[in-house]
Design a protein around this motif. Structure first.
Motif: not given
Ligand code: MN
Length: 231
Positions: A29-31, A51-53, A81-85, A112-114, A133-135, A201-203
């Motif tokens: 994931c890109v921040g 980046f994070f995973l 919510h974070e909508i992402e390509l 979605l990078d919830m 928080g992310k994974a 790719t980021g939101t």
């Molecule tokens: Mn994100």
């Protein structure tokens, strides 16, 4: 080989127009990759990508035309919510140059990078890793993958998210600070990419909280929508 217990089944994402699925290796994931989102998070300017995973088994795979179910996670009162390509890597490599990146892309999906934002913010303040928080489990809903040749001009596509029918996020992939090709160049300098890797790719701006009962519909023009119900 005999195992002590049954290994986990591979995680795979359906592919439009294919009977074969895309087996997932890693999720990168890109921040902070859209300027107006970086600003809403309290940052400005173009910083090098970071980046994070997420583990592959955090995916919530939502087949075409269906609504997926994401259980509201534990420990948070601020699920964002974070909508992402999402880029699906079909051919691995390291030190891939941006000009060659397209050769490594199998296709694209909506993801979605919830984020448990309260926990992520706590970790940021303490200088600790973002994992909690992310994974977390079920934190990465994804729709079907559309192969590159059928995906249209994804780099200039409208991207958006509606919650219960109301607009929350709306932007264009062209506003990425680091575009898909540049992201692959940076990422593959740090890790050797493998076939099966996914890159969130980021939101864009507009991230906000959802609650149990909400329905999220994420869109990137040219790709299948992603619909998720928070249960
Ligand atoms: Mn994100």
């Amino acid at each position: 080989m005999d195992y002590l217990f049954s290994p986990q089944a591979p995680i795979a994402v359906p592919v439009n127009g294919e009977s074969l699925s895309f087996p997932v290796h890693r999720i990168y994931c890109v921040g902070r990759n859209y300027e107006d989102h970086a600003k809403e998070m309290g940052f400005t300017g173009r910083e090098p990508p970071f980046f994070f995973l997420k583990p592959a088994d955090t995916l919530v795979v939502v087949p075409k035309g269906q609504t997926g179910a994401m259980p509201y996670p534990s420990l948070t009162t601020n699920l964002h919510h974070e909508i992402e390509l999402v880029v699906a890597i079909g051919k691995g490599g390291k030190n891939i140059q941006a000009a060659d990146a397209a050769k490594h892309i199998f296709g694209y999906a909506v993801g979605l990078d919830m984020t448990r934002r309260d926990l992520q913010n706590d970790m940021k303040k303490q200088g600790r890793p973002w994992c909690i928080g992310k994974a977390f489990d079920h934190s990465a809903p994804i729709g079907p993958i559309t192969p590159l040749a059928q995906a249209g001009d994804v780099n200039n596509a409208e991207i958006g998210l509606q919650v219960n029918g109301a607009d929350r996020q709306r932007s264009n992939v062209a506003k990425l600070i680091w575009n898909v090709a540049e992201t692959i160049e940076h990422l593959s300098a740090a890790w050797e990419l493998q076939a099966g890797d996914l890159i969130y790719t980021g939101t864009p701006e507009g991230v906000a909280a959802v609650v149990q009962g909400d329905t999220l519909v994420g869109t990137v023009a040219g790709l299948d929508d992603l619909s998720v119900h928070i249960t």
